[in-house]
Design an enzyme around this catalytic site. Structure first.
Site, PDB file in Angstrom:
ATOM      1  N   LYS A 107      -3.088  -9.551  -3.296  1.00  8.16           N
ATOM      2  CA  LYS A 107      -1.889  -9.359  -2.466  1.00  8.16           C
ATOM      3  C   LYS A 107      -2.131  -9.654  -0.984  1.00  8.16           C
ATOM      4  O   LYS A 107      -1.230 -10.051  -0.266  1.00  8.16           O
ATOM      5  CB  LYS A 107      -1.348  -7.951  -2.642  1.00  8.16           C
ATOM      6  N   GLU A 129       8.644  -4.009   1.401  1.00  7.52           N
ATOM      7  CA  GLU A 129       8.974  -3.052   0.351  1.00  7.52           C
ATOM      8  C   GLU A 129       7.708  -2.782  -0.437  1.00  7.52           C
ATOM      9  O   GLU A 129       6.777  -3.583  -0.426  1.00  7.52           O
ATOM     10  CB  GLU A 129      10.034  -3.644  -0.576  1.00  7.52           C
ATOM     11  N   SER A 394      -7.233 -10.176 -10.922  1.00  9.10           N
ATOM     12  CA  SER A 394      -6.343 -10.037  -9.759  1.00  9.10           C
ATOM     13  C   SER A 394      -6.654  -8.867  -8.835  1.00  9.10           C
ATOM     14  O   SER A 394      -6.357  -8.924  -7.646  1.00  9.10           O
ATOM     15  CB  SER A 394      -4.888  -9.978 -10.218  1.00  9.10           C
TER      16      SER A 394
HETATM   17  C1  LIG Z   1       0.662  -6.218  -7.769  1.00  7.84           C
HETATM   18  C2  LIG Z   1      -0.395  -6.633  -8.705  1.00  7.84           C
HETATM   19  C3  LIG Z   1      -0.148  -7.526  -9.777  1.00  7.84           C
HETATM   20  C4  LIG Z   1       1.216  -8.042 -10.117  1.00  7.84           C
HETATM   21  O1  LIG Z   1       1.820  -8.828  -9.149  1.00  7.84           O
HETATM   22  P1  LIG Z   1       2.001 -10.402  -9.297  1.00  7.84           P
HETATM   23  O2  LIG Z   1       2.930 -10.745  -8.195  1.00  7.84           O
HETATM   24  O3  LIG Z   1       2.565 -10.682 -10.649  1.00  7.84           O
HETATM   25  O4  LIG Z   1       0.665 -11.011  -9.139  1.00  7.84           O
HETATM   26  C5  LIG Z   1      -1.217  -7.922 -10.566  1.00  7.84           C
HETATM   27  N1  LIG Z   1      -2.469  -7.452 -10.354  1.00  7.84           N
HETATM   28  C6  LIG Z   1      -2.728  -6.602  -9.344  1.00  7.84           C
HETATM   29  C7  LIG Z   1      -4.130  -6.125  -9.169  1.00  7.84           C
HETATM   30  C8  LIG Z   1      -1.715  -6.151  -8.493  1.00  7.84           C
HETATM   31  O5  LIG Z   1      -2.005  -5.293  -7.503  1.00  7.84           O
END
Ligand SMILES: *Cc1c(COP(=O)(O)O)cnc(C)c1O
Length: 417
Positions: A107, A129, A394
């Site tokens: 993010k 948000e 992610s």
């Molecule tokens: C917020 C988040 C997501 C989901 O958001 P996307 O916009 O679909 O990438 C996925 N993995 C993590 C670790 C997150 O914090």
């Protein structure tokens, strides 16, 4: 959805995408995307669109962004060969480590990029948000870094559920605005943030957290997150000696997934997005938007959404807060419709099991969102032995400790009863 385009039409749309022609000047990804906002918001969106055109790809801005990504975010993030996982899955598994980025997830790539843009556009303050609080924390950190005041809109229900993140945002200097309206969660927080934006579109910059919403946000977020796919591609060539056969990413709004996939669209790589299958297939039991949803307008974009027969947006369920969303970015809707990306889902229990396996075999406590990508990749490996697999890790799972503890206690009670 597979009947939406003929094979020729689909190939033509993919070619246009590879030439960089999506979205078009109206913000459309094929039939999806666009800008469905009240008249009062149009000037604010137009200003942002103009600002992006002027600054985003300008050399001085890119230099500043690259420096922040390198020195503050910690990029490039590592590509890790998962030796034990590879052995037990009968595959060659590589992990793109977004969990190692500052604040613990992908993010921040988007947050710092937009915070720098806000500065260029002369904004006096930033609003954002947040649902689970991860985007709020990334925004608070990025705004502190560039020296802009930041207000994060958050539903009171979420504030209670995610108290540690409320604390983190405040420590990073952000004001957390409690949203008492609507469903008192993410959707209401977005509506309130947009309402605040209208009051001063010149002075306020709205920092949106995923590849969703009205044009130009899905485009802007994709451009900022594509660093994931660009780095991965080069690192696979350098470290693995070739590109992967298949790449997986979890999909909430779709920002880490589009970031990984977009730079790989022209390669001979199977791309698979993984949504939250929750506890089952029934309406309200999951957040598998692309698998079970239908076209409609949600928060400014025409995309695939979870809705009932009357067009009422459905409540969703997922064990991971970051995937718990009833819409999805419009570019994913198009990539599914042309058959370039396949979208599957993984259930809560499958994600938990995959999370545990990753912990003990690679020493990585991954985020619950990310664990869905592992669950799907593992299934794939069983059916397709010997493949070279890339997974977007992610984020890290420290934020999920209380959920994991709660779930363990609940299943123990069930087992005891
Ligand atoms: C917020 C988040 C997501 C989901 O958001 P996307 O916009 O679909 O990438 C996925 N993995 C993590 C670790 C997150 O914090």
């Amino acid at each position: 959805m597979s009947a939406m385009f003929t094979a020729d039409e689909a190939a033509e749309i993919l070619d246009a995408t590879l030439r960089g022609e999506t979205p078009d000047e109206r913000g459309r990804f094929g039939p999806f995307g666009g800008r469905y906002v009240p008249e009062t918001l149009v000037p604010a969106f137009q200003r942002l669109e103009e600002g992006i055109r002027r600054y985003l790809h300008e050399e001085a801005f890119q230099q500043e962004l690259q420096r922040e990504l390198r020195e503050w975010v910690g990029r490039p993030t590592a590509l890790t060969f998962a030796a034990q996982l590879s052995k037990s899955w009968g595959a060659e598994v590589w992990l793109k480590r977004e969990d190692l980025a500052h604040t613990g997830a992908h993010k921040i790539n988007n947050a710092i990029g937009q915070a720098l843009l806000a500065k260029r556009l002369g904004a006096k303050r930033v609003i954002a948000e947040t649902g689970a609080g991860q985007h709020g924390v990334a925004s608070a950190a990025a705004c502190a870094r560039v020296g802009l005041p930041c207000s994060v809109y958050m539903g009171v229900v979420d504030m209670e559920r995610q108290a540690p993140n409320v604390d983190r945002m405040r420590r990073l200097g952000a004001e957390v605005v409690a949203v008492e309206t609507g469903d008192k969660t993410l959707r209401a927080a977005i509506d309130e943030a947009l309402r605040a934006w209208v009051t001063d579109p010149q002075g306020i910059y709205y920092l949106l957290g995923s590849a969703v919403g009205a044009h130009p946000y899905p485009y802007l977020v994709r451009e900022l997150q594509s660093v994931i796919g660009r780095e991965s591609r080069q690192q696979m060539l350098d470290q693995a000696g070739g590109l992967p056969d298949v790449a997986f990413a979890c999909v909430g709004g779709g920002s880490n997934a589009i970031g990984l996939f977009y730079p790989l669209l022209g390669d001979d790589i199977e791309l698979i997005g993984v949504e939250a299958g929750g506890t089952g297939d029934g309406l309200g039991e999951n957040a598998a938007t692309l698998a079970t949803g239908t076209p409609g307008v949600l928060q400014g974009a025409y995309t695939i959404i979870l809705q009932d027969d009357d067009g009422q947006v459905q409540e969703t369920h997922s064990i991971s807060a970051g995937l718990d969303y009833s819409g999805v970015g419009p570019e994913h809707a198009l990539l599914q419709a042309i058959g370039r990306v396949r979208y599957v889902s993984a259930r809560d229990d499958e994600a938990l099991e995959a999370l545990e396996e990753l912990c003990v075999s690679e020493g990585i406590l991954t985020a619950l969102e990310t664990a869905h990508a592992y669950a799907a990749a593992r299934k794939y490996a069983q059916l397709n032995p010997g493949k070279r697999i890339l997974i977007c890790n992610s984020g890290r799972g420290d934020k999920d400790m209380s959920t994991l503890t709660e779930y363990a206690a609940r299943t123990e009670r069930h087992a005891g009863a």
